[in-house]
Design a protein around this motif. Structure first.
Motif, PDB file in Angstrom:
ATOM      1  N   VAL A  98       0.836  -1.204   0.000  1.00 57.67           N
ATOM      2  CA  VAL A  98       0.000   0.000   0.000  1.00 57.67           C
ATOM      3  C   VAL A  98       0.873   1.258   0.000  1.00 57.67           C
ATOM      4  O   VAL A  98       0.600   2.215  -0.739  1.00 57.67           O
ATOM      5  CB  VAL A  98      -0.965  -0.004   1.211  1.00 57.67           C
ATOM      6  CG1 VAL A  98      -1.607   1.357   1.412  1.00 57.67           C
ATOM      7  CG2 VAL A  98      -2.028  -1.071   1.032  1.00 57.67           C
ATOM      8  N   LEU A  99       1.937   1.270   0.799  1.00 62.94           N
ATOM      9  CA  LEU A  99       2.839   2.411   0.816  1.00 62.94           C
ATOM     10  C   LEU A  99       3.518   2.609  -0.538  1.00 62.94           C
ATOM     11  O   LEU A  99       3.684   3.739  -1.006  1.00 62.94           O
ATOM     12  CB  LEU A  99       3.886   2.257   1.914  1.00 62.94           C
ATOM     13  CG  LEU A  99       3.364   2.406   3.347  1.00 62.94           C
ATOM     14  CD1 LEU A  99       4.476   2.076   4.343  1.00 62.94           C
ATOM     15  CD2 LEU A  99       2.835   3.798   3.572  1.00 62.94           C
ATOM     16  N   LEU A 116       1.024   4.169  -2.867  1.00 58.52           N
ATOM     17  CA  LEU A 116       0.821   5.575  -2.532  1.00 58.52           C
ATOM     18  C   LEU A 116       1.996   6.449  -2.981  1.00 58.52           C
ATOM     19  O   LEU A 116       1.816   7.621  -3.306  1.00 58.52           O
ATOM     20  CB  LEU A 116       0.595   5.745  -1.034  1.00 58.52           C
ATOM     21  CG  LEU A 116      -0.752   5.243  -0.510  1.00 58.52           C
ATOM     22  CD1 LEU A 116      -0.793   5.357   1.012  1.00 58.52           C
ATOM     23  CD2 LEU A 116      -1.893   6.020  -1.131  1.00 58.52           C
ATOM     24  N   LEU A 133       1.889   6.213  -7.254  1.00 60.56           N
ATOM     25  CA  LEU A 133       0.690   6.672  -7.942  1.00 60.56           C
ATOM     26  C   LEU A 133       0.775   8.121  -8.426  1.00 60.56           C
ATOM     27  O   LEU A 133       0.427   8.395  -9.580  1.00 60.56           O
ATOM     28  CB  LEU A 133      -0.533   6.464  -7.050  1.00 60.56           C
ATOM     29  CG  LEU A 133      -1.894   6.691  -7.696  1.00 60.56           C
ATOM     30  CD1 LEU A 133      -2.097   5.717  -8.848  1.00 60.56           C
ATOM     31  CD2 LEU A 133      -2.995   6.518  -6.666  1.00 60.56           C
TER      32      LEU A 133
END
Length: 80
Positions: free
Chosen positions: A17-18, A21, A24
């Motif tokens: 997820v990091l 983030l 992106l």
């Protein structure tokens, strides 16, 4: 699945997820730049097809940067 596997899965998902983030915004920026480049290219091609000969819509008055550079070049250097 015991606690060790759950912690490992949670850790991997957190890292994933990091990573998403962080990456992106760059991917969105690249996509935006490509879209702008494509529109500029299409506009240039349309202008060439429509006009046949390129006409300059620029003003004949020199820009501030040109005026400043010419003024700087005309001054003589004084050696001390």
């Amino acid at each position: 699945m015991d606690a060790t596997h759950a912690e490992a899965l949670t850790g991997m998902l957190t890292v994933l997820v990091l990573l998403v983030l962080l990456v992106l915004p760059s991917l969105i920026g690249i996509a935006h730049e490509r879209r702008v480049d494509r529109r500029i290219r299409q506009a240039g091609e349309a202008r060439e097809e429509a006009g046949g000969q390129k006409s300059s819509s620029r003003s004949t008055v020199p820009s501030t940067a040109t005026w400043y550079a010419e003024g700087r070049r005309s001054k003589k250097l004084v050696s001390s």
